[in-house]
Design an enzyme around this catalytic site. Sequence first.
Site, PDB file in Angstrom:
ATOM      1  N   GLU A   1      52.615  81.839   6.990  1.00  0.00           N
ATOM      2  CA  GLU A   1      52.949  80.434   7.231  1.00  0.00           C
ATOM      3  C   GLU A   1      53.429  80.259   8.684  1.00  0.00           C
ATOM      4  O   GLU A   1      53.030  79.338   9.382  1.00  0.00           O
ATOM      5  CB  GLU A   1      54.037  80.003   6.242  1.00  0.00           C
TER       6      GLU A   1
ATOM      7  N   ARG B   1      56.189  97.382  -2.691  1.00  0.00           N
ATOM      8  CA  ARG B   1      56.274  97.487  -4.152  1.00  0.00           C
ATOM      9  C   ARG B   1      54.964  97.951  -4.777  1.00  0.00           C
ATOM     10  O   ARG B   1      54.943  98.485  -5.886  1.00  0.00           O
ATOM     11  CB  ARG B   1      56.748  96.165  -4.765  1.00  0.00           C
TER      12      ARG B   1
HETATM   13  P1  AMP Z   1      50.679  86.982  -0.093  1.00  0.00           P
HETATM   14  O1  AMP Z   1      50.069  87.703   1.067  1.00  0.00           O
HETATM   15  O2  AMP Z   1      51.114  85.588   0.272  1.00  0.00           O
HETATM   16  O3  AMP Z   1      49.775  86.995  -1.312  1.00  0.00           O
HETATM   17  O4  AMP Z   1      52.039  87.712  -0.448  1.00  0.00           O
HETATM   18  C1  AMP Z   1      52.029  88.828  -1.240  1.00  0.00           C
HETATM   19  C2  AMP Z   1      53.134  89.804  -0.900  1.00  0.00           C
HETATM   20  O5  AMP Z   1      54.383  89.152  -0.639  1.00  0.00           O
HETATM   21  C3  AMP Z   1      53.336  90.723  -2.058  1.00  0.00           C
HETATM   22  O6  AMP Z   1      53.285  92.059  -1.557  1.00  0.00           O
HETATM   23  C4  AMP Z   1      54.694  90.374  -2.631  1.00  0.00           C
HETATM   24  O7  AMP Z   1      55.443  91.547  -2.796  1.00  0.00           O
HETATM   25  C5  AMP Z   1      55.359  89.434  -1.634  1.00  0.00           C
HETATM   26  N1  AMP Z   1      55.758  88.137  -2.221  1.00  0.00           N
HETATM   27  C6  AMP Z   1      55.275  86.924  -1.878  1.00  0.00           C
HETATM   28  N2  AMP Z   1      55.852  85.937  -2.565  1.00  0.00           N
HETATM   29  C7  AMP Z   1      56.750  86.522  -3.389  1.00  0.00           C
HETATM   30  C8  AMP Z   1      57.669  86.025  -4.400  1.00  0.00           C
HETATM   31  N3  AMP Z   1      57.799  84.717  -4.693  1.00  0.00           N
HETATM   32  N4  AMP Z   1      58.416  86.943  -5.061  1.00  0.00           N
HETATM   33  C9  AMP Z   1      58.297  88.268  -4.793  1.00  0.00           C
HETATM   34  N5  AMP Z   1      57.469  88.780  -3.863  1.00  0.00           N
HETATM   35  C10 AMP Z   1      56.691  87.928  -3.166  1.00  0.00           C
END
Ligand code: AMP
Length: 179
Positions: free
Chosen positions: A104, A67
Amino acid sequence: MSLDQIVDIAELKAAIRNVPDFPIPGIQFKDITPVLGDARLFGGLVRHLTSGFERGEVDAVVGIDARGFIFGAAAAMDLNAAFVPIRKKGKLPFQTHEQSYDLEYGSNTIAIHTDAMKPGSRVLLIDDLLATGGTAAAAVALLKRLGAEVLHVVFFIELGFLHGRDKLSGVPVRSLVTY
Ligand code: AMP
């Protein structure tokens, strides 16, 4: 897409659709497709993402798979900057640098082309959402390996309760909507 209209952040927030238990039970998925599907909101969002940066100040906008490509490419056009994709491992065809990070359960690896930009390039890193910060921190690590200067990391949405910002210390971080 209209970049000329001023759109209130509250309006953007109201258009984000929360989908419970997607893709797995317990996750509140933030669906941004209603924003993309409205030209005025999409244009207004891109303007918010690039606000504070002038044309000529940013050499490249970097977007994270998948995205981040949507907002990153639009922001690059708005700033007259190059667009550089960071992709999941195995998708980029030329030579790459790779960076792994922990999830996780298990781990993930992202990659960037070794010739994606010149050392010293001034870069804006964009993704749709900051959750734990693992993805963005790995992306910053890749950009540093290329010698880029990361001016700012910009997100549409931040899940503040996951403290993803803590993984991005040393780089300015901005998000438009926080939960
Ligand atoms: P992180 O590495 O945990 O910060 O996860 C970020 C990535 O996961 C981003 O590219 C988001 O598109 C996706 N992502 C994680 N959690 C969500 C959520 N609750 N809703 C939508 N996309 C998420």
